[in-house]
Enzyme design. Structure first.
Site, short mmCIF file in Angstrom:
data_model
loop_
_atom_site.label_atom_id
_atom_site.label_comp_id
_atom_site.label_asym_id
_atom_site.label_seq_id
_atom_site.Cartn_x
_atom_site.Cartn_y
_atom_site.Cartn_z
N TYR A 29 -3.19 3.82 2.84
CA TYR A 29 -3.09 4.05 4.27
C TYR A 29 -4.22 4.94 4.78
CZ TYR A 29 -1.18 5.74 8.72
OH TYR A 29 -1.01 6.09 10.05
N HIS A 78 0.84 -1.21 0.00
CA HIS A 78 0.00 0.00 0.00
C HIS A 78 0.87 1.24 0.00
CE1 HIS A 78 0.56 1.69 4.08
NE2 HIS A 78 0.77 0.44 4.45
N CYS A 79 0.26 2.35 -0.39
CA CYS A 79 0.88 3.68 -0.29
C CYS A 79 -0.11 4.56 0.46
CB CYS A 79 1.27 4.22 -1.66
SG CYS A 79 -0.08 4.36 -2.85
N TRP A 80 -0.16 5.85 0.15
CA TRP A 80 -1.03 6.77 0.88
C TRP A 80 -2.50 6.61 0.48
CZ3 TRP A 80 -2.75 9.13 4.73
CH2 TRP A 80 -3.57 10.26 4.65
N SER A 94 1.82 2.46 -4.96
CA SER A 94 1.53 1.05 -4.73
C SER A 94 1.22 0.32 -6.02
CB SER A 94 0.37 0.89 -3.74
OG SER A 94 -0.80 1.49 -4.24
#
Length: 343
Positions: A121, A91-93, A99
């Site tokens: 996130y 995952h990323c933000w 991601s």
């Protein structure tokens, strides 16, 4: 195979999690147990973000590719190290470019299953904050400073009970002396994540024992909704003689440098009063830790009683403790709580 998952499904899968955000983002807050495999450094992320704002997505993506290109092998190697079976979560933000790029890379590298988090996130944080409002069966171990509440929690855990040590998650024991011997406190965001992680590991149908706390532990704050649940839960107030509590404090804090104990005492000078503070500091200078503990307990006892006064008196159950065998006390609490019925 790449298969994007919503947050609840993402959290239910046992595969390792890689967080591809920058180290700074990760330090601010992350999923408990996640591994930081950053696509960009903090500085690189700032450059790409500035380009995005000033020149648009295409320019930012191009610069991102220039920065990431040399790192692709290292990112893949780290992912293989974390997930040798080829099954991993990422995952990323917001579940976007970063991601997605890493998921594509790992899929091309032969990973059997790559699971990006839809919403990233940010979706996790929304999930965390919403979870604190979910009703929980809590049982609270209460009592004045020096009662041994943290040790009792460990005995409860050894006896098979679900427990959460909020002070351990906060890296702080909750008083002016609470930072002694502890690592730096997490950010408030990461503390919330850690509390969620501890709750997530507990069976929601079972009772969870926690220690009574004020709204803050050091500089981190207990989530409001969870704190309200704590305050509405049954509290088992252990009445331990003051001399016994002072002796326990001497045992627990006596090994720290006197200068640190004096500084901690002086931080509460206005609260305990200048004369009491002076007497406590003199006792510390004379290596009389017991007298210093007895003086400071007078202040902390008043403070704790104020907190107990905010509870429903019908849910405060007092138990006299006249001995040091805290494992026995833990057993008594389990037996006493068996008669309690949650609404």
């Amino acid at each position: 195979m790449i298969r994007s998952l919503p947050i609840t499904d993402f959290l239910s899968v046992p595969h390792p999690v890689i967080d591809v955000r920058s180290p700074g983002e990760f330090a601010q807050g992350h999923i408990p147990g996640a591994h930081n495999v950053p696509l960009f450094t903090n500085e690189e992320r700032a450059v790409v973000g500035t380009l995005y704002k000033q020149q648009g997505r295409d320019a930012a993506v191009l610069q991102g590719l220039r920065l990431v290109g040399p790192k692709l092998a290292a990112i893949t190697e780290r992912a293989v190290e974390l997930a040798p079976d080829g099954r991993i979560r990422v995952h990323c933000w917001r579940g976007g470019e970063r991601s997605g790029s890493v998921a594509w890379l790992l899929d091309k590298a032969g990973f059997a299953e790559v699971l990006p988090l839809i919403g990233g996130y940010k979706a996790f944080r929304n999930h965390v904050l919403a979870s604190f409002a979910v009703p929980r069966k809590l049982a609270v171990v209460g009592g004045h400073t020096g009662t041994g509440k943290t040790e009792i929690l460990s005995h409860l855990a050894a006896l098979g009970q679900h427990t959460i040590d909020l002070e351990s998650l906060a890296n702080h024991k909750g008083s002016s002396f609470g930072a002694l011997g502890e690592p730096p406190q997490p950010t408030n965001e990461q503390f919330e994540n850690a509390v969620w992680g501890a709750l997530h590991a507990c069976d929601p149908r079972e009772v969870v024992w926690i220690e009574d706390e004020s709204g803050s532990i050091g500089r981190v704050k207990i989530p409001d909704a969870f704190f309200r649940t704590m305050r509405g839960s049954p509290c088992y107030f252990l009445e331990v003689p003051k001399p016994m509590r002072a002796s326990r404090l001497v045992e627990g804090y006596g090994g720290f440098p006197r200068v640190q104990l004096i500084q901690a005492t002086e931080r509460i000078a206005k609260r305990i009063g200048p004369q009491h503070c002076k007497a406590a500091v003199e006792a510390l200078h004379n290596n009389d830790l017991y007298t210093a503990a007895m003086i400071t307990l007078t202040y902390y006892d008043k403070t704790y009683l104020h907190g107990v006064g905010q509870r429903d008196p019908d849910r405060v159950f007092r138990t006299a403790v006249e001995h040091q065998y805290l494992k026995d006390v833990a057993g008594q609490l389990i037996e006493a709580h068996a008669a309690f019925r949650y609404e």
